[in-house]
Each structure stands twice: as C-alpha cells, then as structure tokens.
Design a protein around this motif. Structure first.
Motif, PDB file in Angstrom:
ATOM      1  N   LEU A  83       0.835  -1.197   0.000  1.00  0.00           N
ATOM      2  CA  LEU A  83       0.000   0.000   0.000  1.00  0.00           C
ATOM      3  C   LEU A  83       0.870   1.248   0.000  1.00  0.00           C
ATOM      4  O   LEU A  83       1.782   1.379   0.823  1.00  0.00           O
ATOM      5  CB  LEU A  83      -0.925   0.042   1.218  1.00  0.00           C
ATOM      6  CG  LEU A  83      -2.245  -0.711   1.114  1.00  0.00           C
ATOM      7  CD1 LEU A  83      -2.042  -2.195   1.404  1.00  0.00           C
ATOM      8  CD2 LEU A  83      -3.271  -0.113   2.074  1.00  0.00           C
ATOM      9  N   ARG A  84       0.561   2.167  -0.912  1.00  0.00           N
ATOM     10  CA  ARG A  84       1.137   3.505  -0.872  1.00  0.00           C
ATOM     11  C   ARG A  84       0.245   4.370   0.007  1.00  0.00           C
ATOM     12  O   ARG A  84      -0.964   4.387  -0.161  1.00  0.00           O
ATOM     13  CB  ARG A  84       1.195   4.118  -2.267  1.00  0.00           C
ATOM     14  CG  ARG A  84       2.201   3.499  -3.193  1.00  0.00           C
ATOM     15  CD  ARG A  84       1.940   3.955  -4.631  1.00  0.00           C
ATOM     16  NE  ARG A  84       1.832   5.387  -4.759  1.00  0.00           N
ATOM     17  CZ  ARG A  84       0.963   5.997  -5.574  1.00  0.00           C
ATOM     18  NH1 ARG A  84       0.098   5.301  -6.299  1.00  0.00           N
ATOM     19  NH2 ARG A  84       0.930   7.322  -5.644  1.00  0.00           N
ATOM     20  N   ALA A  85       0.839   5.101   0.909  1.00  0.00           N
ATOM     21  CA  ALA A  85       0.049   5.938   1.807  1.00  0.00           C
ATOM     22  C   ALA A  85      -0.541   7.130   1.069  1.00  0.00           C
ATOM     23  O   ALA A  85       0.049   7.670   0.126  1.00  0.00           O
ATOM     24  CB  ALA A  85       0.908   6.430   2.961  1.00  0.00           C
ATOM     25  N   SER A  86      -1.722   7.540   1.513  1.00  0.00           N
ATOM     26  CA  SER A  86      -2.261   8.862   1.212  1.00  0.00           C
ATOM     27  C   SER A  86      -1.953   9.694   2.450  1.00  0.00           C
ATOM     28  O   SER A  86      -2.653   9.604   3.467  1.00  0.00           O
ATOM     29  CB  SER A  86      -3.767   8.783   0.950  1.00  0.00           C
ATOM     30  OG  SER A  86      -4.036   7.954  -0.166  1.00  0.00           O
ATOM     31  N   ALA A  87      -0.888  10.472   2.385  1.00  0.00           N
ATOM     32  CA  ALA A  87      -0.365  11.159   3.566  1.00  0.00           C
ATOM     33  C   ALA A  87      -1.127  12.463   3.783  1.00  0.00           C
ATOM     34  O   ALA A  87      -1.114  13.357   2.938  1.00  0.00           O
ATOM     35  CB  ALA A  87       1.121  11.437   3.406  1.00  0.00           C
ATOM     36  N   LEU A  88      -1.800  12.556   4.934  1.00  0.00           N
ATOM     37  CA  LEU A  88      -2.534  13.754   5.322  1.00  0.00           C
ATOM     38  C   LEU A  88      -1.559  14.612   6.121  1.00  0.00           C
ATOM     39  O   LEU A  88      -1.329  14.393   7.311  1.00  0.00           O
ATOM     40  CB  LEU A  88      -3.759  13.357   6.149  1.00  0.00           C
ATOM     41  CG  LEU A  88      -4.574  12.192   5.560  1.00  0.00           C
ATOM     42  CD1 LEU A  88      -5.701  11.787   6.481  1.00  0.00           C
ATOM     43  CD2 LEU A  88      -5.094  12.548   4.187  1.00  0.00           C
ATOM     44  N   LEU A  89      -0.973  15.594   5.451  1.00  0.00           N
ATOM     45  CA  LEU A  89       0.252  16.237   5.920  1.00  0.00           C
ATOM     46  C   LEU A  89       0.006  17.670   6.370  1.00  0.00           C
ATOM     47  O   LEU A  89      -0.388  18.526   5.577  1.00  0.00           O
ATOM     48  CB  LEU A  89       1.291  16.220   4.790  1.00  0.00           C
ATOM     49  CG  LEU A  89       2.655  16.841   5.053  1.00  0.00           C
ATOM     50  CD1 LEU A  89       3.405  16.083   6.143  1.00  0.00           C
ATOM     51  CD2 LEU A  89       3.480  16.865   3.758  1.00  0.00           C
ATOM     52  N   ASN A  90       0.230  17.928   7.672  1.00  0.00           N
ATOM     53  CA  ASN A  90       0.284  19.318   8.136  1.00  0.00           C
ATOM     54  C   ASN A  90       1.466  20.019   7.476  1.00  0.00           C
ATOM     55  O   ASN A  90       2.555  19.433   7.350  1.00  0.00           O
ATOM     56  CB  ASN A  90       0.507  19.378   9.645  1.00  0.00           C
ATOM     57  CG  ASN A  90      -0.659  18.911  10.496  1.00  0.00           C
ATOM     58  OD1 ASN A  90      -0.452  18.574  11.662  1.00  0.00           O
ATOM     59  ND2 ASN A  90      -1.874  18.884   9.975  1.00  0.00           N
ATOM     60  N   SER A  91       1.285  21.279   7.094  1.00  0.00           N
ATOM     61  CA  SER A  91       2.407  21.994   6.477  1.00  0.00           C
ATOM     62  C   SER A  91       3.556  22.174   7.467  1.00  0.00           C
ATOM     63  O   SER A  91       4.732  22.148   7.074  1.00  0.00           O
ATOM     64  CB  SER A  91       1.946  23.343   5.934  1.00  0.00           C
ATOM     65  OG  SER A  91       1.422  24.167   6.951  1.00  0.00           O
ATOM     66  N   THR A  92       3.248  22.305   8.756  1.00  0.00           N
ATOM     67  CA  THR A  92       4.320  22.399   9.754  1.00  0.00           C
ATOM     68  C   THR A  92       5.072  21.077   9.861  1.00  0.00           C
ATOM     69  O   THR A  92       6.303  21.060  10.031  1.00  0.00           O
ATOM     70  CB  THR A  92       3.753  22.799  11.116  1.00  0.00           C
ATOM     71  OG1 THR A  92       2.967  23.974  10.977  1.00  0.00           O
ATOM     72  CG2 THR A  92       4.868  23.067  12.116  1.00  0.00           C
TER      73      THR A  92
END
Length: 284
Positions: A83-92
């Motif tokens: 599985l490739r992650a769908s990264a929910l990424l904070n800009s910080t």
C-alpha cells in the motif's frame, strides 16, 4: 442555515453503477496522518486531565511518539502489504519531519494538505485571510515534497464555507472532510468532489477497543462493501495510535487481510479522485 449548499442529496441506490479499474469492487486506501502539534496548545489527548497544562508532557509526548517511532512501524506494514500511503500532511510537519518526507517521496506517496498544524482547527477565517493561509499551506507542502497536493483534509476535518472554492482556485480537486458516503460525490463547486474518509474505521476509535476488534472491524467493513460493489474503504491511521508496539501487529493483520482479499484495488485517495473525475463527473 438549515441546508448544506455544498452538495445535494443523492441516495446511493439511485446512482449509476460505479466501477473501479480491473473489475475491483472495493477501492482501499490508507489515510496516514502526518501531523505536528504545538507544545503549548491542547489537542488530541489520551488523558484530558493534563491537556490544559503548559507543557503537557503526558499528552504531547504521546502524540510525539508518532513521528519519532510509530510511523516507522506503520511504514513497514504498508510496504509489506503493497500500500502507498495517502499522507494527510500538516504543512508544519512538512517542515519539521524531513525524514518522513524523504521516506514518503521514495515510496511515491500521495500528499494531501492537512492544514497547518493539528493544534489549530481550520475555522474562523475571513475569505481573504483563508485564501492566504491555504496558499501558504499548499505551497509549503509542494516545496517540501516536490508534489502539489490534489486533496485536502482539514485538522479535525474542519473547513469554512469558502474552503472548497478556495482550494479549487489553488488547483486542488477533492476534500475528505465530509464523511457522508461510501462513494465519491460531486460538490457544488466546479471541479471539486468529496472522497470518502472515515471517523469510525479510524484508529483513534481504538483507544477503548482491543486490537482484535480493529481487525474484525476492517474485515466486516470490507465484507459488506464488497457485497455492494463500487465502494471505497478508507482506513484512517495515526502513528501515535496504531504505531504503538502492542497495536502494530493488529494493523499488520488488518492490512494483510485487505491485501489478500478478492476484487480489491489498493490505491490512494488521489487515484480514486482522478478515476471518479474521469469516469463519473457529469453522469450524476
């Protein structure tokens, strides 16, 4: 306001059939929350008794376990099961955790904008103020990852009434905040859709549940969605929860179950959105 003008009511039984690539009946993605928390701000806590203290070593340390330790176990499990992650990424987080960004770029993760920090909800912003804030968030993530985000999920699944429209101006095409469906659906903002996310098939619900309960929940979700067909199974992961050693083996079992299941498309939220926009928008 009593009616949600962002999208229209659409009973799933009245829609044309939704098909996935290669005849898959269930599209599966892992929404991996990559978050940064401010030291002096209350946020997601395992024990609220100290949440208002500054500093709050108990809760901040629990959250900080995620990027330091837990995420690396989670990455190993995702790799093991393809599985490739769908990264929910904070800009910080994009600025604070370069080793995580490096690992995700190596694995070709999908990168979604997840606000600035999970210590601040995305709310209470005037339109022009929000436009500037969103441009900064998206630009920071693009600079760090080399990829411009195509999707958004607000911290705590928060938006303003203008967020989808402003995201569309920035070239994004979907949001995860509206957990109202098992299929993507069109928003009343040109070019914008909602992609399913889950607040129930979410490891934060594990805090008072056992690991085997989580495996059973994932298996049950897949079983029903497979029977119905044309559905999305979104698995919401937080490294400070399922990255804990005693939970990790159950995450691994759940991912193994999904990877071995018939008629599954192991994918990302980006690819789900792209497929839906290409094949369905205009037909609903």
């Amino acid at each position: 306001m009593t009616h949600n003008k962002l999208y229209d009511y659409s009973p799933i039984i009245d829609r044309p059939p939704l098909t996935w690539p290669n005849g898959a009946r269930v599209a599966v993605y892992a929404g991996l929350n990559v978050e940064h928390f401010l030291l002096g701000a209350p946020s997601t806590s395992i024990w609220p008794g100290t949440a208002d203290l500054t500093p709050d070593p108990l809760n901040h340390g629990w959250r900080d376990y995620g990027p330091r330790v837990g995420i690396w176990r989670t990455i190993d499990a995702l790799d093991r099961h393809g599985l490739r992650a769908s990264a929910l990424l904070n800009s910080t987080a994009a600025q604070q955790y370069p080793r995580i960004i490096e690992a995700g770029v190596e694995r070709d993760w999908a990168w979604l904008a997840h606000g600035e920090t999970n210590s601040k909800l995305h709310t209470g912003l005037a339109r022009d103020e929000e436009r500037e804030a969103l441009a900064g968030i998206v630009g920071t993530i693009e600079q760090a990852t080399g990829t411009r985000p195509r999707g958004w999920m607000g911290p705590g699944l928060t938006e303003t009434h203008h967020t989808p429209e402003l995201l569309a101006e920035l070239g994004l095409s979907y949001v995860l905040d509206w957990t109202a469906d098992d299929q993507p659906f069109r928003l009343n903002v040109p070019g914008m859709i909602s992609v399913p996310y889950s607040v129930e098939l979410n490891d934060l619900m594990l805090l008072d549940r056992s690991g085997p309960d989580f495996v059973r929940m994932v298996a049950d979700q897949y079983e029903v969605l497979h029977a119905e067909g044309g559905r999305v199974l979104a698995l919401a992961l937080h490294p400070f929860v399922t990255g804990q050693a005693f939970r990790h083996k159950y995450l691994d079992q759940a991912l193994g179950h999904l990877a071995a299941a018939p008629d599954v498309w192991l994918t990302t939220s980006d690819d789900i959105a792209e497929h839906y926009l290409r094949t369905q928008v205009g037909r609903i």
